[in-house]
Design a protein around this motif. Sequence first.
Motif, PDB file in Angstrom:
ATOM      1  N   THR A 160     -48.239  49.177  39.899  1.00  0.00           N
ATOM      2  CA  THR A 160     -47.018  48.421  40.177  1.00  0.00           C
ATOM      3  C   THR A 160     -47.375  47.137  40.915  1.00  0.00           C
ATOM      4  OG1 THR A 160     -46.707  49.681  42.218  1.00  0.00           O
ATOM      5  CG2 THR A 160     -45.563  50.477  40.243  1.00  0.00           C
ATOM      6  N   ALA A 161     -46.461  46.171  40.894  1.00  0.00           N
ATOM      7  CA  ALA A 161     -46.746  44.822  41.382  1.00  0.00           C
ATOM      8  C   ALA A 161     -47.218  44.798  42.833  1.00  0.00           C
ATOM      9  CB  ALA A 161     -45.503  43.952  41.228  1.00  0.00           C
ATOM     10  N   GLY A 162     -46.621  45.625  43.663  1.00  0.00           N
ATOM     11  CA  GLY A 162     -46.963  45.601  45.079  1.00  0.00           C
ATOM     12  C   GLY A 162     -48.137  46.471  45.458  1.00  0.00           C
ATOM     13  N   ASN A 163     -48.709  47.165  44.477  1.00  0.00           N
ATOM     14  CA  ASN A 163     -49.814  48.084  44.749  1.00  0.00           C
ATOM     15  C   ASN A 163     -51.093  47.661  44.043  1.00  0.00           C
ATOM     16  OD1 ASN A 163     -48.882  50.236  46.512  1.00  0.00           O
ATOM     17  ND2 ASN A 163     -47.447  50.743  44.873  1.00  0.00           N
ATOM     18  N   ALA A 164     -51.278  46.366  43.848  1.00  0.00           N
ATOM     19  CA  ALA A 164     -52.434  45.893  43.085  1.00  0.00           C
ATOM     20  C   ALA A 164     -53.758  46.344  43.695  1.00  0.00           C
ATOM     21  CB  ALA A 164     -52.391  44.376  42.968  1.00  0.00           C
ATOM     22  N   ALA A 165     -53.918  46.156  44.993  1.00  0.00           N
ATOM     23  CA  ALA A 165     -55.186  46.502  45.641  1.00  0.00           C
ATOM     24  C   ALA A 165     -55.419  48.009  45.610  1.00  0.00           C
ATOM     25  CB  ALA A 165     -55.196  45.988  47.075  1.00  0.00           C
ATOM     26  N   TYR A 166     -54.371  48.774  45.897  1.00  0.00           N
ATOM     27  CA  TYR A 166     -54.502  50.231  45.907  1.00  0.00           C
ATOM     28  C   TYR A 166     -54.824  50.757  44.503  1.00  0.00           C
ATOM     29  CZ  TYR A 166     -53.201  55.153  46.395  1.00  0.00           C
ATOM     30  OH  TYR A 166     -53.198  56.534  46.374  1.00  0.00           O
ATOM     31  N   ALA A 167     -54.066  50.314  43.499  1.00  0.00           N
ATOM     32  CA  ALA A 167     -54.266  50.809  42.145  1.00  0.00           C
ATOM     33  C   ALA A 167     -55.642  50.423  41.618  1.00  0.00           C
ATOM     34  CB  ALA A 167     -53.171  50.279  41.223  1.00  0.00           C
ATOM     35  N   ALA A 168     -56.071  49.194  41.890  1.00  0.00           N
ATOM     36  CA  ALA A 168     -57.387  48.761  41.427  1.00  0.00           C
ATOM     37  C   ALA A 168     -58.501  49.559  42.102  1.00  0.00           C
ATOM     38  CB  ALA A 168     -57.565  47.266  41.697  1.00  0.00           C
ATOM     39  N   SER A 169     -58.320  49.885  43.375  1.00  0.00           N
ATOM     40  CA  SER A 169     -59.317  50.696  44.086  1.00  0.00           C
ATOM     41  C   SER A 169     -59.405  52.095  43.491  1.00  0.00           C
ATOM     42  CB  SER A 169     -58.965  50.780  45.573  1.00  0.00           C
ATOM     43  OG  SER A 169     -58.942  49.508  46.169  1.00  0.00           O
ATOM     44  N   LYS A 170     -58.249  52.687  43.230  1.00  0.00           N
ATOM     45  CA  LYS A 170     -58.238  54.026  42.640  1.00  0.00           C
ATOM     46  C   LYS A 170     -58.843  54.010  41.235  1.00  0.00           C
ATOM     47  CE  LYS A 170     -56.356  57.019  45.523  1.00  0.00           C
ATOM     48  NZ  LYS A 170     -57.138  58.213  45.974  1.00  0.00           N
ATOM     49  N   ALA A 171     -58.537  52.972  40.452  1.00  0.00           N
ATOM     50  CA  ALA A 171     -59.091  52.879  39.104  1.00  0.00           C
ATOM     51  C   ALA A 171     -60.610  52.756  39.141  1.00  0.00           C
ATOM     52  CB  ALA A 171     -58.476  51.689  38.373  1.00  0.00           C
ATOM     53  N   ALA A 172     -61.120  51.986  40.095  1.00  0.00           N
ATOM     54  CA  ALA A 172     -62.567  51.850  40.225  1.00  0.00           C
ATOM     55  C   ALA A 172     -63.214  53.175  40.628  1.00  0.00           C
ATOM     56  CB  ALA A 172     -62.896  50.769  41.256  1.00  0.00           C
ATOM     57  N   ALA A 173     -62.569  53.902  41.528  1.00  0.00           N
ATOM     58  CA  ALA A 173     -63.093  55.207  41.940  1.00  0.00           C
ATOM     59  C   ALA A 173     -63.110  56.179  40.757  1.00  0.00           C
ATOM     60  CB  ALA A 173     -62.258  55.767  43.086  1.00  0.00           C
ATOM     61  N   GLU A 174     -62.073  56.114  39.917  1.00  0.00           N
ATOM     62  CA  GLU A 174     -62.041  56.965  38.720  1.00  0.00           C
ATOM     63  C   GLU A 174     -63.191  56.613  37.787  1.00  0.00           C
ATOM     64  OE1 GLU A 174     -58.438  57.315  36.578  1.00  0.00           O
ATOM     65  OE2 GLU A 174     -57.232  57.954  38.294  1.00  0.00           O
ATOM     66  N   ALA A 175     -63.401  55.318  37.541  1.00  0.00           N
ATOM     67  CA  ALA A 175     -64.472  54.896  36.643  1.00  0.00           C
ATOM     68  C   ALA A 175     -65.835  55.357  37.163  1.00  0.00           C
ATOM     69  CB  ALA A 175     -64.453  53.372  36.480  1.00  0.00           C
ATOM     70  N   TRP A 176     -66.026  55.251  38.465  1.00  0.00           N
ATOM     71  CA  TRP A 176     -67.291  55.689  39.062  1.00  0.00           C
ATOM     72  C   TRP A 176     -67.481  57.198  38.862  1.00  0.00           C
ATOM     73  CZ3 TRP A 176     -71.015  52.648  41.419  1.00  0.00           C
ATOM     74  CH2 TRP A 176     -72.047  53.344  42.060  1.00  0.00           C
ATOM     75  N   THR A 177     -66.408  57.952  39.050  1.00  0.00           N
ATOM     76  CA  THR A 177     -66.482  59.405  38.890  1.00  0.00           C
ATOM     77  C   THR A 177     -66.748  59.780  37.438  1.00  0.00           C
ATOM     78  OG1 THR A 177     -64.995  59.715  40.771  1.00  0.00           O
ATOM     79  CG2 THR A 177     -65.217  61.563  39.254  1.00  0.00           C
ATOM     80  N   LEU A 178     -66.176  59.053  36.495  1.00  0.00           N
ATOM     81  CA  LEU A 178     -66.429  59.325  35.080  1.00  0.00           C
ATOM     82  C   LEU A 178     -67.878  58.996  34.707  1.00  0.00           C
ATOM     83  CD1 LEU A 178     -63.085  58.048  33.517  1.00  0.00           C
ATOM     84  CD2 LEU A 178     -63.775  60.418  33.942  1.00  0.00           C
ATOM     85  N   ALA A 179     -68.461  58.000  35.364  1.00  0.00           N
ATOM     86  CA  ALA A 179     -69.878  57.722  35.149  1.00  0.00           C
ATOM     87  C   ALA A 179     -70.739  58.874  35.666  1.00  0.00           C
ATOM     88  CB  ALA A 179     -70.263  56.405  35.832  1.00  0.00           C
ATOM     89  N   LEU A 180     -70.356  59.427  36.804  1.00  0.00           N
ATOM     90  CA  LEU A 180     -71.043  60.618  37.315  1.00  0.00           C
ATOM     91  C   LEU A 180     -70.927  61.767  36.321  1.00  0.00           C
ATOM     92  CD1 LEU A 180     -72.426  62.262  39.602  1.00  0.00           C
ATOM     93  CD2 LEU A 180     -70.146  62.659  40.541  1.00  0.00           C
ATOM     94  N   ALA A 181     -69.746  61.938  35.749  1.00  0.00           N
ATOM     95  CA  ALA A 181     -69.553  62.990  34.746  1.00  0.00           C
ATOM     96  C   ALA A 181     -70.482  62.795  33.561  1.00  0.00           C
ATOM     97  CB  ALA A 181     -68.091  63.002  34.292  1.00  0.00           C
ATOM     98  N   ASP A 182     -70.675  61.549  33.144  1.00  0.00           N
ATOM     99  CA  ASP A 182     -71.576  61.282  32.032  1.00  0.00           C
ATOM    100  C   ASP A 182     -73.017  61.624  32.405  1.00  0.00           C
ATOM    101  OD1 ASP A 182     -71.859  60.261  29.292  1.00  0.00           O
ATOM    102  OD2 ASP A 182     -73.001  58.639  30.232  1.00  0.00           O
ATOM    103  N   ALA A 183     -73.376  61.368  33.658  1.00  0.00           N
ATOM    104  CA  ALA A 183     -74.715  61.756  34.122  1.00  0.00           C
ATOM    105  C   ALA A 183     -74.891  63.270  34.054  1.00  0.00           C
ATOM    106  CB  ALA A 183     -74.935  61.253  35.554  1.00  0.00           C
ATOM    107  N   PHE A 184     -73.867  64.010  34.461  1.00  0.00           N
ATOM    108  CA  PHE A 184     -73.933  65.475  34.376  1.00  0.00           C
ATOM    109  C   PHE A 184     -74.032  65.928  32.920  1.00  0.00           C
ATOM    110  CE2 PHE A 184     -71.445  66.024  38.618  1.00  0.00           C
ATOM    111  CZ  PHE A 184     -72.622  65.887  39.331  1.00  0.00           C
ATOM    112  N   ARG A 185     -73.285  65.258  32.030  1.00  0.00           N
ATOM    113  CA  ARG A 185     -73.332  65.607  30.610  1.00  0.00           C
ATOM    114  C   ARG A 185     -74.737  65.407  30.052  1.00  0.00           C
ATOM    115  NH1 ARG A 185     -73.495  62.906  26.079  1.00  0.00           N
ATOM    116  NH2 ARG A 185     -73.236  60.886  27.114  1.00  0.00           N
TER     117      ARG A 185
END
Length: 254
Positions: A160-185
């Motif tokens: 949402t418009a007022g949550n740009a920093a929060y949403a972008a931070s969470k999205a980056a954390a998700e991407a990092w975690t999915l990269a970890l998942a690929d390492a486990f795979r």
Amino acid sequence: MNSYLNGNGGPLEGAVIAVAGAAGPAGRATLLRLAEAGATVVASDANPARLAEAVDAARYAHGGATVTGDTVDLLDLDATREWAAKTENEFGRIDGLVHLVGGWRGSATFAETDLADWDLLEKLLIRTVQHTSLAFHDGLLRSDRGRFVLVSASGATQPTAGNAAYAASKAAAEAWTLALADAFRKAGGDEGPKAAAAILVIKALVHDAMRAERPNAKFAGFTDAKDLADAIAGVWEKPAQEVNGQRLWLTPKP
């Protein structure tokens, strides 16, 4: 079937689980739930007093449970690695890292976004994920039930418009975690991953104190802290192949 599922014990019986950001409402509920399931729980938080209260509460609720607390600076990679190594050395194994380090900053409109909010959230929501995942990666691979669990927010998918920093931070954390998942795979090879990295997605968290403060509020779509703790424990109840690299939604998808 994995050996740890045989016999009378459940998948968390005898497991050693580290919980980062353990002193808040979600952390307290998670410590209780994991201890109840028979896990040894190693909690960390930046606030020593609140951490001690959370650890004592979990110990009191489950007599005989091993629940310990360490004040760790998760913004320091070396300190985080030392915490992971100490945990595995002391208990002989490490079977999970639950990442509950949180924080929120927002603004009334997109144009009013304060980039100082990003500076803070990048540390709390991204850097701590980077450090814990790097520190615990090898230990989780040595486990027969290794799990890295990130709690994220639906706002990462639909900002949402007022949550740009929060949403972008969470999205980056998700991407990092999915990269970890690929390492486990990749580490699992043809047999599939033995360890898993999974993301639990909520809209927002609600707990008893919030309900007491706002008795008329609906909290529509919010996830109760106890339900989140159940979902965290549930990540160990499914094979690694089923949860690795998955976003597990506890609120309707946007």
